[in-house]
Design a protein around this motif. Structure first.
Motif, PDB file in Angstrom:
ATOM      1  N   THR A 131       0.806  -1.219   0.000  1.00 51.77           N
ATOM      2  CA  THR A 131       0.000   0.000   0.000  1.00 51.77           C
ATOM      3  C   THR A 131       0.838   1.269   0.000  1.00 51.77           C
ATOM      4  O   THR A 131       0.325   2.340   0.285  1.00 51.77           O
ATOM      5  CB  THR A 131      -0.931  -0.007   1.215  1.00 51.77           C
ATOM      6  OG1 THR A 131      -0.141  -0.111   2.408  1.00 51.77           O
ATOM      7  CG2 THR A 131      -1.912  -1.157   1.136  1.00 51.77           C
ATOM      8  N   PHE A 132       2.119   1.152  -0.314  1.00 51.59           N
ATOM      9  CA  PHE A 132       3.020   2.308  -0.265  1.00 51.59           C
ATOM     10  C   PHE A 132       2.481   3.468  -1.075  1.00 51.59           C
ATOM     11  O   PHE A 132       2.584   4.620  -0.666  1.00 51.59           O
ATOM     12  CB  PHE A 132       4.400   1.901  -0.787  1.00 51.59           C
ATOM     13  CG  PHE A 132       5.370   3.041  -0.876  1.00 51.59           C
ATOM     14  CD1 PHE A 132       5.644   3.662  -2.082  1.00 51.59           C
ATOM     15  CD2 PHE A 132       6.022   3.498   0.267  1.00 51.59           C
ATOM     16  CE1 PHE A 132       6.532   4.720  -2.163  1.00 51.59           C
ATOM     17  CE2 PHE A 132       6.916   4.547   0.203  1.00 51.59           C
ATOM     18  CZ  PHE A 132       7.174   5.160  -1.016  1.00 51.59           C
ATOM     19  N   SER A 133       1.910   3.204  -2.224  1.00 53.83           N
ATOM     20  CA  SER A 133       1.460   4.277  -3.115  1.00 53.83           C
ATOM     21  C   SER A 133       0.287   5.071  -2.543  1.00 53.83           C
ATOM     22  O   SER A 133      -0.078   6.107  -3.101  1.00 53.83           O
ATOM     23  CB  SER A 133       1.073   3.709  -4.483  1.00 53.83           C
ATOM     24  OG  SER A 133       0.021   2.789  -4.348  1.00 53.83           O
ATOM     25  N   SER A 134      -0.307   4.624  -1.457  1.00 55.67           N
ATOM     26  CA  SER A 134      -1.407   5.362  -0.846  1.00 55.67           C
ATOM     27  C   SER A 134      -0.979   6.061   0.444  1.00 55.67           C
ATOM     28  O   SER A 134      -1.818   6.584   1.178  1.00 55.67           O
ATOM     29  CB  SER A 134      -2.580   4.424  -0.548  1.00 55.67           C
ATOM     30  OG  SER A 134      -2.216   3.433   0.381  1.00 55.67           O
ATOM     31  N   TYR A 135       0.331   6.113   0.700  1.00 58.14           N
ATOM     32  CA  TYR A 135       0.848   6.720   1.920  1.00 58.14           C
ATOM     33  C   TYR A 135       1.473   8.077   1.630  1.00 58.14           C
ATOM     34  O   TYR A 135       2.223   8.233   0.659  1.00 58.14           O
ATOM     35  CB  TYR A 135       1.926   5.828   2.547  1.00 58.14           C
ATOM     36  CG  TYR A 135       1.380   4.688   3.366  1.00 58.14           C
ATOM     37  CD1 TYR A 135       0.636   3.675   2.776  1.00 58.14           C
ATOM     38  CD2 TYR A 135       1.605   4.618   4.728  1.00 58.14           C
ATOM     39  CE1 TYR A 135       0.131   2.625   3.517  1.00 58.14           C
ATOM     40  CE2 TYR A 135       1.101   3.563   5.487  1.00 58.14           C
ATOM     41  CZ  TYR A 135       0.370   2.581   4.870  1.00 58.14           C
ATOM     42  OH  TYR A 135      -0.130   1.541   5.612  1.00 58.14           O
ATOM     43  N   GLY A 136       1.187   9.033   2.495  1.00 56.61           N
ATOM     44  CA  GLY A 136       1.973  10.250   2.509  1.00 56.61           C
ATOM     45  C   GLY A 136       3.280   9.963   3.236  1.00 56.61           C
ATOM     46  O   GLY A 136       3.308   9.196   4.201  1.00 56.61           O
ATOM     47  N   MET A 137       4.376  10.557   2.771  1.00 53.73           N
ATOM     48  CA  MET A 137       5.701  10.273   3.318  1.00 53.73           C
ATOM     49  C   MET A 137       6.387  11.555   3.756  1.00 53.73           C
ATOM     50  O   MET A 137       6.184  12.622   3.161  1.00 53.73           O
ATOM     51  CB  MET A 137       6.572   9.573   2.269  1.00 53.73           C
ATOM     52  CG  MET A 137       6.020   8.255   1.753  1.00 53.73           C
ATOM     53  SD  MET A 137       5.910   7.001   3.027  1.00 53.73           S
ATOM     54  CE  MET A 137       7.657   6.746   3.411  1.00 53.73           C
ATOM     55  N   GLY A 138       7.229  11.417   4.773  1.00 56.25           N
ATOM     56  CA  GLY A 138       7.950  12.585   5.261  1.00 56.25           C
ATOM     57  C   GLY A 138       9.351  12.233   5.715  1.00 56.25           C
ATOM     58  O   GLY A 138       9.659  11.067   5.993  1.00 56.25           O
ATOM     59  N   TRP A 139      10.188  13.245   5.749  1.00 55.07           N
ATOM     60  CA  TRP A 139      11.521  13.148   6.345  1.00 55.07           C
ATOM     61  C   TRP A 139      11.582  14.117   7.520  1.00 55.07           C
ATOM     62  O   TRP A 139      11.166  15.273   7.404  1.00 55.07           O
ATOM     63  CB  TRP A 139      12.613  13.505   5.344  1.00 55.07           C
ATOM     64  CG  TRP A 139      12.898  12.455   4.309  1.00 55.07           C
ATOM     65  CD1 TRP A 139      12.402  12.404   3.042  1.00 55.07           C
ATOM     66  CD2 TRP A 139      13.758  11.320   4.458  1.00 55.07           C
ATOM     67  NE1 TRP A 139      12.886  11.298   2.389  1.00 55.07           N
ATOM     68  CE2 TRP A 139      13.736  10.619   3.232  1.00 55.07           C
ATOM     69  CE3 TRP A 139      14.552  10.821   5.496  1.00 55.07           C
ATOM     70  CZ2 TRP A 139      14.466   9.445   3.019  1.00 55.07           C
ATOM     71  CZ3 TRP A 139      15.273   9.668   5.278  1.00 55.07           C
ATOM     72  CH2 TRP A 139      15.236   8.987   4.059  1.00 55.07           C
ATOM     73  N   PHE A 140      12.138  13.634   8.621  1.00 55.21           N
ATOM     74  CA  PHE A 140      12.362  14.440   9.805  1.00 55.21           C
ATOM     75  C   PHE A 140      13.813  14.258  10.233  1.00 55.21           C
ATOM     76  O   PHE A 140      14.489  13.330   9.778  1.00 55.21           O
ATOM     77  CB  PHE A 140      11.428  13.989  10.940  1.00 55.21           C
ATOM     78  CG  PHE A 140       9.978  14.278  10.679  1.00 55.21           C
ATOM     79  CD1 PHE A 140       9.228  13.486   9.818  1.00 55.21           C
ATOM     80  CD2 PHE A 140       9.347  15.351  11.292  1.00 55.21           C
ATOM     81  CE1 PHE A 140       7.891  13.759   9.562  1.00 55.21           C
ATOM     82  CE2 PHE A 140       8.006  15.630  11.045  1.00 55.21           C
ATOM     83  CZ  PHE A 140       7.288  14.835  10.188  1.00 55.21           C
ATOM     84  N   ARG A 141      14.286  15.135  11.097  1.00 56.25           N
ATOM     85  CA  ARG A 141      15.647  14.981  11.598  1.00 56.25           C
ATOM     86  C   ARG A 141      15.715  15.396  13.057  1.00 56.25           C
ATOM     87  O   ARG A 141      14.891  16.176  13.529  1.00 56.25           O
ATOM     88  CB  ARG A 141      16.638  15.797  10.763  1.00 56.25           C
ATOM     89  CG  ARG A 141      16.457  17.304  10.872  1.00 56.25           C
ATOM     90  CD  ARG A 141      17.378  18.000   9.866  1.00 56.25           C
ATOM     91  NE  ARG A 141      17.264  19.457   9.962  1.00 56.25           N
ATOM     92  CZ  ARG A 141      17.866  20.301   9.118  1.00 56.25           C
ATOM     93  NH1 ARG A 141      18.609  19.834   8.129  1.00 56.25           N
ATOM     94  NH2 ARG A 141      17.720  21.598   9.286  1.00 56.25           N
ATOM     95  N   GLN A 142      16.701  14.840  13.740  1.00 59.19           N
ATOM     96  CA  GLN A 142      16.899  15.177  15.151  1.00 59.19           C
ATOM     97  C   GLN A 142      18.388  15.296  15.432  1.00 59.19           C
ATOM     98  O   GLN A 142      19.146  14.328  15.256  1.00 59.19           O
ATOM     99  CB  GLN A 142      16.274  14.111  16.053  1.00 59.19           C
ATOM    100  CG  GLN A 142      16.280  14.489  17.511  1.00 59.19           C
ATOM    101  CD  GLN A 142      15.387  13.589  18.347  1.00 59.19           C
ATOM    102  OE1 GLN A 142      15.009  12.496  17.940  1.00 59.19           O
ATOM    103  NE2 GLN A 142      15.012  14.062  19.527  1.00 59.19           N
TER     104      GLN A 142
END
Length: 123
Positions: A27-38
């Motif tokens: 179901t990857f194509s139906s997911y919103g994706m993000g990058w975060f950093r710490q």
């Protein structure tokens, strides 16, 4: 969904790196994706996000014009191209997924996280 980041490393100021985040699941194509950093001693912060199709993206002001997020749904992978890196970009970078079509800049909206990959920019 399992997420595995790669591509981190040590680079000099002004250099480039490309991070990858490989996702499992059909179901990857139906997911919103993000990058975060710490960074050490700091809270996790938003870097970039992309909607399900890749047609819409959003960036933190601190990386706008230097970083580019993209995705390849056939390969179930999201990328973060980082150019003109600065020492203040040093952090552990995390990939995140949310089971909706759209992105968000809030970490609370993401259900799945990778283990992180270290990026170190030397001055």
């Amino acid at each position: 969904v399992q997420l595995v980041e790669s591509g981190g490393g040590v680079v000099q100021t002004g250099g480039s790196l490309r991070l990858s985040c490989a996702a499992s699941g059909r179901t990857f194509s139906s997911y919103g994706m993000g990058w975060f950093r710490q960074a050490p001693g700091k809270e996790r912060e938003f870097v970039a996000a992309i909607n399900w199709s890749g047609s819409s993206t959003w960036y933190a002001d601190s990386v706008k014009g230097r970083f580019t997020i993209s995705r390849d749904n056939a390969k179930t992978t999201v990328y973060l191209q980082m150019n003109s890196l600065k020492p203040e970009d040093t952090a552990v970078y995390y990939c995140a997924a949310r089971p909706t079509l759209y992105y968000s800049d809030s970490s609370y909206d993401y259900d799945y996280w990778g283990q992180g990959t270290q990026v170190t920019v030397s001055s």
